[in-house]
Design an enzyme around this catalytic site. Structure first.
Site, PDB file in Angstrom:
ATOM      1  N   ASP A 211       0.839  -1.200   0.158  1.00  0.00           N
ATOM      2  CA  ASP A 211      -0.046  -0.043  -0.040  1.00  0.00           C
ATOM      3  C   ASP A 211       1.026   1.226   0.014  1.00  0.00           C
ATOM      4  O   ASP A 211       1.929   1.391   0.698  1.00  0.00           O
ATOM      5  CB  ASP A 211      -0.966   0.011   1.382  1.00  0.00           C
ATOM      6  CG  ASP A 211      -1.880   0.990   1.473  1.00  0.00           C
ATOM      7  OD1 ASP A 211      -2.711   1.377   0.326  1.00  0.00           O
ATOM      8  OD2 ASP A 211      -1.809   1.906   2.254  1.00  0.00           O
ATOM      9  N   GLU A 280       1.544  -0.073  -4.898  1.00  0.00           N
ATOM     10  CA  GLU A 280       0.651   0.897  -5.392  1.00  0.00           C
ATOM     11  C   GLU A 280       1.488   2.321  -5.256  1.00  0.00           C
ATOM     12  O   GLU A 280       2.075   2.791  -4.221  1.00  0.00           O
ATOM     13  CB  GLU A 280      -0.528   0.876  -4.378  1.00  0.00           C
ATOM     14  CG  GLU A 280      -1.665   1.951  -4.553  1.00  0.00           C
ATOM     15  CD  GLU A 280      -2.222   2.400  -3.415  1.00  0.00           C
ATOM     16  OE1 GLU A 280      -3.391   3.176  -3.715  1.00  0.00           O
ATOM     17  OE2 GLU A 280      -1.833   2.136  -2.492  1.00  0.00           O
TER      18      GLU A 280
END
Length: 552
Positions: A211, A280
């Site tokens: 993330d 990401e």
């Protein structure tokens, strides 16, 4: 490999991720096994046959770690345990075993840029300026007038700094105030995060989704971000109503120190037989450039994804071509992972197709387009059913992002509603509870899995069919891509690997179209489910149609 790693029936192919199709599961909304209205790990395990039947190579599970759930699991309070809401470590072990039995690999979501303010690390860090973990988070003194140390902004709105009365200092939070940023400049923090990574590797995971990978480091000098010119403000990182878009984020993220940490992370992965990670990259200005940096060579991320195909702007042939060419220029030896939808954005059938009359045909065309791009692919749960964005009433909102910016931005709950399985069961087969954590729209129930299985014309059967078709042709997974000049709103490219060159033609309009075949001899491929008619050197395609052929 650690001695505690359970054996996997899957072949130890270190290259399995290249061209893989990864199915994203949002655990709160996939399947509830205990009747509390919230999905859990046992529920995921029970529904893994659906993923296997779809033809996905792997699943990516959004966070299920212990958390106060202020940001629904992306605020971690214990990196090495399962939140009781989702089950137990034993449940996770059972999920791994069943996935591997079905031939599906398991990737989990690691949130390493920040933790929950309830994590034991932060509780200790904020207790004084001299404790052993005092430097594990990003602390700074106020300016002489008491204001925050600089102009950095939070993605969730307002200053990225929160005052702490115990330390009489500010701490950095790029997201919610309850999500303090970890200080990865401290080697002890890196070691702790890598130890947590090893914990899950030893439990048998096959990889990770990282993330906000470009948020790991901040500028040590805490310099102000410069303003961003209005014409460069792209709302794909944050909604247009958020002043976060008014800055060029060169000091609060995207720092060069991240490269060395990613190399440490990759070295850990390489101790195990066949592990992969996808990062990401949250940046609307430098996304592809950063993807290139993080995937270049063979010593950092195997793959990353940026926000180009998650943006609100309409998907056009030129956007696809420009994005692929920009990635190739930025990362000639790198690898992308593409997605059209995920748990943070409006579902793509609604985002791009608000005015489309035949949503099913549109969904099928987009799926074929995504699944023939150069790169790996993420499919978000429910897109294989053609689910649209749900309209959630304000009183039902759970997402703090939407509550903060309502009504101009309605948050992310509309793409997070529970999966629909069976029209004849309570809550569409998701739960036996009277109320689910988010309501299930009636229009979604009508698209439940049981209404589509076995019917060739449905979106679900199209996904299954096309994924099987894709696996028959390795060029789709690992081949090069070359674009062919076409009229406006039409798209053509070839995918080539070894002796195989495949042609992909797309009619990206709601009207019938006749597309010219490129020069050469082409043999039409079958098994993908799209109808077409070849007239000499042209192919006649229906609205939202596609054509696939092999060079003879």
């Amino acid at each position: 490999m650690s001695a505690s790693t359970p054996p996997s029936p899957l072949a130890a192919d270190k290259d399995w991720w290249r061209g893989a199709v990864i199915y994203q599961i949002y655990p709160r909304s996939f399947q509830d096994s205990n009747g509390d209205g919230i999905g859990d790990l046992k529920g995921i395990t029970a529904r893994l046959p659906h993923v296997a039947a779809l033809g996905a190579d792997a699943i990516w599970i959004s966070p299920f770690f212990k958390s106060p759930m202020k940001d629904f699991g992306y605020d971690v309070s214990d990196y090495v345990d399962v939140d009781p809401m989702f089950g137990s470590l034993a449940d996770f072990d059972g999920l791994i075993a069943e996935a591997h039995r079905l031939g599906v690999r398991v990737m989990i979501d690691l949130v390493m840029s920040h933790s929950s303010d309830q994590h034991a690390w932060f509780v200790e860090s904020r207790s004084s300026r001299v404790n052993p973990k005092a430097d594990w988070y990003v602390w700074a003194d106020p300016k002489p007038d008491g204001s925050p140390p600089n102009n950095w902004l939070s993605i969730f709105g307002g200053s990225a700094w929160q005052w702490d009365p115990t330390r009489m200092q500010y701490y950095l939070h790029n997201f919610l105030t309850s999500q303090p940023d970890l200080n990865l400049h401290n080697p002890e923090v890196q070691d702790a995060l890598l130890a947590a990574t090893r914990f899950w590797l030893d439990r048998g995971v096959d990889g990770f989704r990282l993330d906000t990978i470009n948020f790991y480091f901040h500028d040590k000098e805490l310099r102000d971000n410069p303003p961003l010119a209005p014409e460069r403000r792209n709302a794909s990182t944050a909604p247009a109503v958020n002043p976060y878009n008014f800055q060029e984020h060169i000091y609060d993220k995207n720092r060069p120190e991240n490269i060395a940490f990613l190399k440490r992370f990759r070295a850990l992965l390489d101790e195990y037989p066949a592990i992969a990670a996808v990062g990401e990259v949250g940046d609307s200005q430098r996304g592809l450039e950063i993807v290139g940096e993080y995937t270049s060579g063979n010593d950092k991320m195997q793959m990353c994804y940026a926000f180009e195909f998650l943006a609100p702007e309409p998907l056009t042939p030129s956007v696809i071509e420009q994005t692929q060419k920009a990635f190739s220029a930025a990362a000639p030896d790198g690898w992308a992972c593409w997605a059209f939808s995920n748990h943070d954005v409006v579902r793509h059938v609604s985002r791009w197709g608000a005015d489309v009359l035949d949503r099913d045909a549109y969904a099928k065309m987009l799926s074929a387009l995504l699944l023939t791009q150069r790169g790996s692919v993420c499919i978000y749960q429910g897109e294989e059913l053609g689910l649209t964005e749900a309209d959630i009433a304000f009183e039902d909102l759970q997402d703090p992002y939407g509550i903060q910016f309502w009504p101009e931005f309605k948050g992310r709950d509309g793409c997070r509603t529970p999966m629909v399985w069976d029209t004849h069961a309570n809550q569409a087969g998701f739960s036996t509870a009277d109320k689910t954590w988010l309501p299930i729209p009636v229009e979604h129930v009508l698209r439940a899995v049981n209404t589509q299985e076995g019917r060739p014309e449905t979106v679900l059967e199209h996904y299954r069919r096309f994924l099987a078709f894709r696996k028959l042709h390795p060029a789709f997974a690992k081949g090069d891509i070359e674009f062919v000049q076409m009229p406006e709103n039409q798209l053509a490219y070839t995918r080539s690997a070894g002796n195989e060159t495949l042609l992909c033609l797309f009619n990206m309009t709601g009207e019938v179209a006749s597309l010219a075949l490129p020069s050469g001899e082409w043999v039409a491929l079958e098994g993908h489910g799209f109808e077409s008619k070849v007239n000499g050197t042209n192919v006649d395609l229906p609205a939202w149609g596609a054509y696939f052929a092999r060079h003879a």
